[in-house]
Design a protein around this motif. Structure first.
Motif, PDB file in Angstrom:
ATOM      1  N   PHE A  67       0.759  -1.155   0.111  1.00 24.92           N
ATOM      2  CA  PHE A  67       0.068   0.013   0.007  1.00 24.92           C
ATOM      3  C   PHE A  67       0.835   1.362  -0.022  1.00 24.92           C
ATOM      4  CE2 PHE A  67      -2.777   3.281   1.841  1.00 24.92           C
ATOM      5  CZ  PHE A  67      -4.014   3.093   1.027  1.00 24.92           C
ATOM      6  N   ASP A  68       1.525   1.421   1.154  1.00 23.14           N
ATOM      7  CA  ASP A  68       2.344   2.613   1.058  1.00 23.14           C
ATOM      8  C   ASP A  68       3.491   2.900  -0.113  1.00 23.14           C
ATOM      9  OD1 ASP A  68       1.375   3.410   3.544  1.00 23.14           O
ATOM     10  OD2 ASP A  68       2.455   1.962   4.716  1.00 23.14           O
ATOM     11  N   ASP A  69       4.125   1.758  -0.451  1.00 22.11           N
ATOM     12  CA  ASP A  69       4.967   1.769  -1.764  1.00 22.11           C
ATOM     13  C   ASP A  69       4.262   2.228  -2.888  1.00 22.11           C
ATOM     14  OD1 ASP A  69       6.924   1.077  -0.173  1.00 22.11           O
ATOM     15  OD2 ASP A  69       7.447  -0.957  -1.163  1.00 22.11           O
ATOM     16  N   ALA A  70       3.016   1.649  -3.036  1.00 21.84           N
ATOM     17  CA  ALA A  70       2.216   1.972  -4.281  1.00 21.84           C
ATOM     18  C   ALA A  70       1.831   3.545  -4.513  1.00 21.84           C
ATOM     19  CB  ALA A  70       0.917   1.031  -4.485  1.00 21.84           C
ATOM     20  N   ILE A  71       1.396   4.017  -3.294  1.00 21.71           N
ATOM     21  CA  ILE A  71       1.063   5.388  -2.936  1.00 21.71           C
ATOM     22  C   ILE A  71       2.313   6.272  -3.474  1.00 21.71           C
ATOM     23  CG2 ILE A  71       0.373   7.127  -1.551  1.00 21.71           C
ATOM     24  CD1 ILE A  71      -2.023   5.458  -0.621  1.00 21.71           C
ATOM     25  N   LYS A  72       3.436   5.894  -2.824  1.00 22.30           N
ATOM     26  CA  LYS A  72       4.554   6.725  -3.072  1.00 22.30           C
ATOM     27  C   LYS A  72       4.915   6.560  -4.785  1.00 22.30           C
ATOM     28  CE  LYS A  72       8.401   5.290  -1.016  1.00 22.30           C
ATOM     29  NZ  LYS A  72       8.958   4.688   0.101  1.00 22.30           N
ATOM     30  N   ASN A  73       4.814   5.359  -5.286  1.00 24.91           N
ATOM     31  CA  ASN A  73       5.093   5.424  -6.710  1.00 24.91           C
ATOM     32  C   ASN A  73       4.178   6.296  -7.574  1.00 24.91           C
ATOM     33  OD1 ASN A  73       7.855   4.039  -6.887  1.00 24.91           O
ATOM     34  ND2 ASN A  73       6.531   2.365  -5.774  1.00 24.91           N
ATOM     35  N   LEU A  74       2.600   6.176  -7.174  1.00 22.51           N
ATOM     36  CA  LEU A  74       1.897   6.556  -8.080  1.00 22.51           C
ATOM     37  C   LEU A  74       1.472   8.150  -8.022  1.00 22.51           C
ATOM     38  CD1 LEU A  74      -0.659   3.664  -7.502  1.00 22.51           C
ATOM     39  CD2 LEU A  74       0.865   3.961  -9.524  1.00 22.51           C
ATOM     40  N   LYS A  75       2.088   8.920  -6.803  1.00 18.56           N
ATOM     41  CA  LYS A  75       1.454  10.191  -6.349  1.00 18.56           C
ATOM     42  C   LYS A  75       1.781  11.024  -7.492  1.00 18.56           C
ATOM     43  CE  LYS A  75       0.714  12.105  -2.186  1.00 18.56           C
ATOM     44  NZ  LYS A  75       0.810  11.980  -0.581  1.00 18.56           N
ATOM     45  N   ASN A  76       2.885  11.043  -8.283  1.00 17.57           N
ATOM     46  CA  ASN A  76       3.154  11.975  -9.290  1.00 17.57           C
ATOM     47  C   ASN A  76       2.669  11.729 -10.629  1.00 17.57           C
ATOM     48  OD1 ASN A  76       4.698  13.489  -7.324  1.00 17.57           O
ATOM     49  ND2 ASN A  76       6.395  11.838  -7.589  1.00 17.57           N
ATOM     50  N   ILE A  77       1.893  10.659 -10.671  1.00 17.08           N
ATOM     51  CA  ILE A  77       1.291  10.350 -12.335  1.00 17.08           C
ATOM     52  C   ILE A  77      -0.193  11.104 -12.138  1.00 17.08           C
ATOM     53  CG2 ILE A  77       0.375   8.786 -13.746  1.00 17.08           C
ATOM     54  CD1 ILE A  77       2.142   6.794 -12.171  1.00 17.08           C
ATOM     55  N   TYR A 100      -7.487   0.685   6.157  1.00 11.93           N
ATOM     56  CA  TYR A 100      -7.584  -0.596   5.666  1.00 11.93           C
ATOM     57  C   TYR A 100      -6.415  -0.987   5.011  1.00 11.93           C
ATOM     58  CZ  TYR A 100     -12.240   0.088   6.768  1.00 11.93           C
ATOM     59  OH  TYR A 100     -13.473   0.726   7.449  1.00 11.93           O
ATOM     60  N   LYS A 101      -5.170  -0.324   5.074  1.00 14.60           N
ATOM     61  CA  LYS A 101      -4.129  -0.722   4.256  1.00 14.60           C
ATOM     62  C   LYS A 101      -3.769  -2.195   4.159  1.00 14.60           C
ATOM     63  CE  LYS A 101      -0.319   1.675   7.084  1.00 14.60           C
ATOM     64  NZ  LYS A 101       0.515   2.903   6.722  1.00 14.60           N
ATOM     65  N   ASN A 102      -3.745  -2.683   5.547  1.00 12.50           N
ATOM     66  CA  ASN A 102      -3.182  -3.921   5.692  1.00 12.50           C
ATOM     67  C   ASN A 102      -4.180  -5.069   4.691  1.00 12.50           C
ATOM     68  OD1 ASN A 102      -1.336  -3.222   7.375  1.00 12.50           O
ATOM     69  ND2 ASN A 102      -2.578  -3.557   9.175  1.00 12.50           N
ATOM     70  N   ASN A 103      -5.168  -4.736   4.297  1.00 13.65           N
ATOM     71  CA  ASN A 103      -5.884  -5.397   3.373  1.00 13.65           C
ATOM     72  C   ASN A 103      -6.541  -5.031   2.074  1.00 13.65           C
ATOM     73  OD1 ASN A 103      -7.439  -5.813   6.664  1.00 13.65           O
ATOM     74  ND2 ASN A 103      -6.924  -7.753   5.470  1.00 13.65           N
ATOM     75  N   ILE A 104      -5.503  -3.780   1.566  1.00 13.99           N
ATOM     76  CA  ILE A 104      -5.625  -3.542   0.204  1.00 13.99           C
ATOM     77  C   ILE A 104      -4.257  -3.656  -0.446  1.00 13.99           C
ATOM     78  CG2 ILE A 104      -5.697  -1.345  -1.187  1.00 13.99           C
ATOM     79  CD1 ILE A 104      -7.818  -0.144   0.807  1.00 13.99           C
ATOM     80  N   ARG A 105      -4.418  -4.028  -1.681  1.00 13.53           N
ATOM     81  CA  ARG A 105      -3.204  -4.142  -2.276  1.00 13.53           C
ATOM     82  C   ARG A 105      -3.502  -3.386  -3.747  1.00 13.53           C
ATOM     83  NH1 ARG A 105      -2.381  -8.528  -4.954  1.00 13.53           N
ATOM     84  NH2 ARG A 105       0.077  -8.901  -4.886  1.00 13.53           N
ATOM     85  N   VAL A 106      -2.708  -2.655  -4.065  1.00 17.37           N
ATOM     86  CA  VAL A 106      -2.934  -1.811  -5.380  1.00 17.37           C
ATOM     87  C   VAL A 106      -2.316  -2.716  -6.334  1.00 17.37           C
ATOM     88  CG1 VAL A 106      -2.304   0.254  -6.690  1.00 17.37           C
ATOM     89  CG2 VAL A 106      -2.487   0.321  -4.246  1.00 17.37           C
ATOM     90  N   ASP A 107      -3.077  -3.325  -7.283  1.00 12.87           N
ATOM     91  CA  ASP A 107      -2.552  -4.353  -8.292  1.00 12.87           C
ATOM     92  C   ASP A 107      -3.156  -3.980  -9.749  1.00 12.87           C
ATOM     93  OD1 ASP A 107      -2.070  -6.627  -9.862  1.00 12.87           O
ATOM     94  OD2 ASP A 107      -1.986  -8.028  -8.131  1.00 12.87           O
ATOM     95  N   PHE A 108      -2.271  -3.536 -10.515  1.00 11.57           N
ATOM     96  CA  PHE A 108      -3.058  -3.119 -11.771  1.00 11.57           C
ATOM     97  C   PHE A 108      -3.238  -4.357 -12.875  1.00 11.57           C
ATOM     98  CE2 PHE A 108      -1.762   0.769 -10.270  1.00 11.57           C
ATOM     99  CZ  PHE A 108      -2.619   1.765 -10.995  1.00 11.57           C
ATOM    100  N   SER A 109      -2.759  -5.462 -12.169  1.00 11.25           N
ATOM    101  CA  SER A 109      -2.856  -6.758 -13.193  1.00 11.25           C
ATOM    102  C   SER A 109      -4.486  -7.326 -12.831  1.00 11.25           C
ATOM    103  CB  SER A 109      -1.966  -7.844 -12.835  1.00 11.25           C
ATOM    104  OG  SER A 109      -2.680  -8.589 -11.643  1.00 11.25           O
ATOM    105  N   THR A 110      -5.316  -6.300 -12.012  1.00 11.02           N
ATOM    106  CA  THR A 110      -6.580  -6.697 -11.640  1.00 11.02           C
ATOM    107  C   THR A 110      -7.462  -6.124 -12.915  1.00 11.02           C
ATOM    108  OG1 THR A 110      -6.244  -6.132  -9.299  1.00 11.02           O
ATOM    109  CG2 THR A 110      -8.415  -6.357 -10.084  1.00 11.02           C
ATOM    110  N   THR A 111      -7.782  -6.946 -13.738  1.00  6.62           N
ATOM    111  CA  THR A 111      -8.508  -6.437 -14.951  1.00  6.62           C
ATOM    112  C   THR A 111     -10.128  -7.205 -14.792  1.00  6.62           C
ATOM    113  OG1 THR A 111      -7.722  -8.107 -16.213  1.00  6.62           O
ATOM    114  CG2 THR A 111      -6.660  -6.326 -16.420  1.00  6.62           C
ATOM    115  N   ASN A 112     -10.774  -6.639 -15.812  1.00  4.17           N
ATOM    116  CA  ASN A 112     -12.019  -7.086 -16.052  1.00  4.17           C
ATOM    117  C   ASN A 112     -12.541  -6.448 -17.464  1.00  4.17           C
ATOM    118  OD1 ASN A 112     -14.585  -8.603 -15.239  1.00  4.17           O
ATOM    119  ND2 ASN A 112     -14.238  -7.819 -13.188  1.00  4.17           N
ATOM    120  N   ASP A 113     -13.601  -6.966 -18.049  1.00  5.98           N
ATOM    121  CA  ASP A 113     -14.284  -6.493 -19.109  1.00  5.98           C
ATOM    122  C   ASP A 113     -13.946  -5.003 -19.336  1.00  5.98           C
ATOM    123  OD1 ASP A 113     -15.405  -6.067 -21.527  1.00  5.98           O
ATOM    124  OD2 ASP A 113     -17.019  -7.215 -21.159  1.00  5.98           O
ATOM    125  N   PRO A 114     -13.312  -4.478 -20.378  1.00  2.94           N
ATOM    126  CA  PRO A 114     -13.121  -2.992 -20.261  1.00  2.94           C
ATOM    127  C   PRO A 114     -14.375  -2.530 -21.250  1.00  2.94           C
ATOM    128  CG  PRO A 114     -11.682  -4.073 -22.034  1.00  2.94           C
ATOM    129  CD  PRO A 114     -12.324  -5.096 -21.137  1.00  2.94           C
TER     130      PRO A 114
END
Lengths: 318, 205
Positions: free
Chosen positions: A167-177, A193-207
């Protein structure tokens, strides 16, 4: 809620999730009907006056599909929520929080996570040509070696899919985009809820169905995702609500069947046997004695061959 | 405990070596005989040997957390799993082959013998060609020789089996190699162990 809709309804709304696997039959007038493969569409179609308000729904229904794996009809229990109309940051956060709380409830003390992604951002990075679905499949499989082989692919896609999902790493990396500003803001609101949230861009679904935030929930010990949802503005807008948005999720409770069921090694805790000479009142008295103790009781004349029981009470030869 | 599905057979032996080079040794696996399950208590892992074709099933359904499967099997089964690494071993091709003197008549329905009906179906669908699939369970090369089929879709490694039966490759569908796959749920809850293995395999490949 009813069990069927006119098939035409699903054929018309091709952008809905269900394009295949609808179970159909003709009614007595020859009209083609479908067993509901999904609940969302049926909820959305009855909505009126969504301007400036948020309407919220909860459902717990059976839906019917043809199972892809064995070409057989399948009854699936779907529990879910939808929010339509005004869908702002508050509503999105509320839905995500509800998803996390639902996972917490059904996980029964096991570990659980909610994977969150933003499909619009990924979609904007994709090339416009035919290979979109192929690339999305590679993204969904975290197939970095496959993505790297695609000529001319926007390298930011690879960067996002490779991202450390902490969670924290992801926010740090995404903040400037810039494109992810809103996404990061929502994550930050949910940081408790950060212990139970994963930022995962491989999560996809029907676009063609989802846009914006999408998410999938996993519980340790269940091999597939048990919760799936996201924002689906196209569908609600195609139904005449031009300024509306919608978000929702469904829980697949059937998948939880195989975990946490305390292994029941016995068919009955107490087996009571009797014969012709046992007075009925005596049997009833005996049953009454055990029934109050939350025990599983079997009453039989003879001991059934395959019945496993913990304790035997014989009322013969009273 | 991390459960790993290894394919039986030749590929399995290569995979065993890859894992051993990365420091993951499963005592007894080098000479398995009839045994199917091997423990590595040191790293809290267990591996089991299953048919190569079944590896994605074990992984997708969570009986194995990770596994090694050929790309051929993944293309055929299309499992919902993560494909984390190309292990660059077991290199070969999925190809269409026919008799040396084969002439394709595009007006005819093409008879295709194969062990990989999905791959054959998808490939010819992408070409817009009508085909009749003849599903076999091995020795596919014999089909065109006996006139059972016009072409075959099969794995080609060196091409020597084709040569011995007067066959030649007429087109390559896909390059194949062994892949490390992971169950989508297990990847999240056993992430440290899986990443550790990936690092080990990476530095040695």
């Amino acid at each position: 809620m009813g069990k069927f809709e006119e098939y035409d309804f699903y054929a018309k709304n091709k952008q809905s999730l269900i394009s295949q696997g609808v179970i159909t039959f003709t009614d007595i007038n020859g009209k083609l009907m479908a067993l509901k493969p999904d609940v969302t569409l049926s909820i959305i179609k009855h909505l009126r006056d969504l301007d400036n308000i948020t309407q919220k729904f909860f459902y717990d229904e059976k839906v019917y599909r043809v199972s892809k794996n064995h070409n057989a009809f399948k009854e699936i229990t779907q529990v879910g929520i939808e929010a339509a109309g005004v869908v702002d940051d508050y509503v999105i956060c509320e839905v995500l929080e509800l998803a996390i709380k639902s996972l917490n409830l059904i996980s029964n003390g096991r570990n659980f996570v909610l994977d969150i992604s933003n499909l619009s951002v990924i979609k904007n990075l994709l090339p416009d040509d035919f290979s979109q679905s192929e690339i999305l499949n590679l993204i969904a499989a975290k197939n970095i070696h496959g993505l790297k082989k695609i000529d001319g692919l926007n390298q930011n896609i690879i960067k996002l899919v490779e991202l450390n999902s902490d969670f924290d790493d992801a926010i740090k990396n995404l903040k400037n985009i810039a494109e992810l500003e809103n996404f990061v803001r929502i994550l930050e609101i949910l940081s408790e809820y950060k212990n139970n949230i994963r930022v995962d861009f491989s999560t996809t679904n029907d676009p063609n169905y989802y846009n914006g935030i999408i998410f999938k929930g996993f519980v340790d010990g269940v091999p597939e995702c048990v919760l799936s949802g996201g924002q689906y503005d196209y569908l609600i807008q195609s139904m005449g609500h031009k300024n509306s948005k919608a978000i929702g999720f469904a829980l697949y409770v059937d998948l939880l069947e195989n975990i946490d069921n305390p292994k029941n090694d016995y068919d009955a805790d107490i087996l009571i046997t009797y014969d012709e000479n046992t007075p009925v009142n005596k049997i009833r008295e005996c049953v009454k004695k055990y029934r109050g103790q939350n025990l599983n009781i079997a009453v039989q004349k003879i001991i059934p061959e395959n019945l496993k029981y913990k304790e035997l009470v014989r009322l013969q030869n009273a | 405990m991390l459960n790993i599905a290894f394919p039986k057979g030749r590929l399995g032996e290569r995979v065993r070596k890859l894992f051993a080079d990365a420091g993951y040794i499963f005592p007894g696996l080098e000479n398995p005989e009839r045994k199917l399950i091997f423990n590595n208590d040191l790293n809290n892992m267990r591996c089991f040997r299953v048919k190569p074709f079944d590896v994605p099933v074990y992984v997708e359904r969570g009986a194995a957390d990770i596994g090694v499967a050929g790309r051929d099997v993944l293309l055929e089964r299309n499992p919902d799993v993560y494909e984390l690494m190309d292990l660059n071993t077991g290199l070969c091709k999925m190809a269409v082959a026919a008799l040396n003197n084969f002439h394709d008549n595009p007006e005819k329905v093409l008879r295709v013998a194969t062990e990989f009906p999905e791959i054959a179906k998808n490939y010819y669908a992408s070409l817009g060609r009508d085909i009749d699939i003849i599903c076999l369970r091995g020795s596919v090369e014999i089909a065109p020789v006996l006139g059972l089929s016009d072409v075959i879709v099969d794995i080609v490694e060196t091409g020597s089996t084709l040569k011995a039966n007067n066959l030649k490759v007429i087109s390559v569908i896909s390059e194949l190699s062994a892949r490390l796959i992971a169950n989508k749920s297990a990847y999240k809850f056993k992430n440290d162990l899986i990443n550790q293995i990936m690092k080990g395999l990476n530095t040695n490949s």
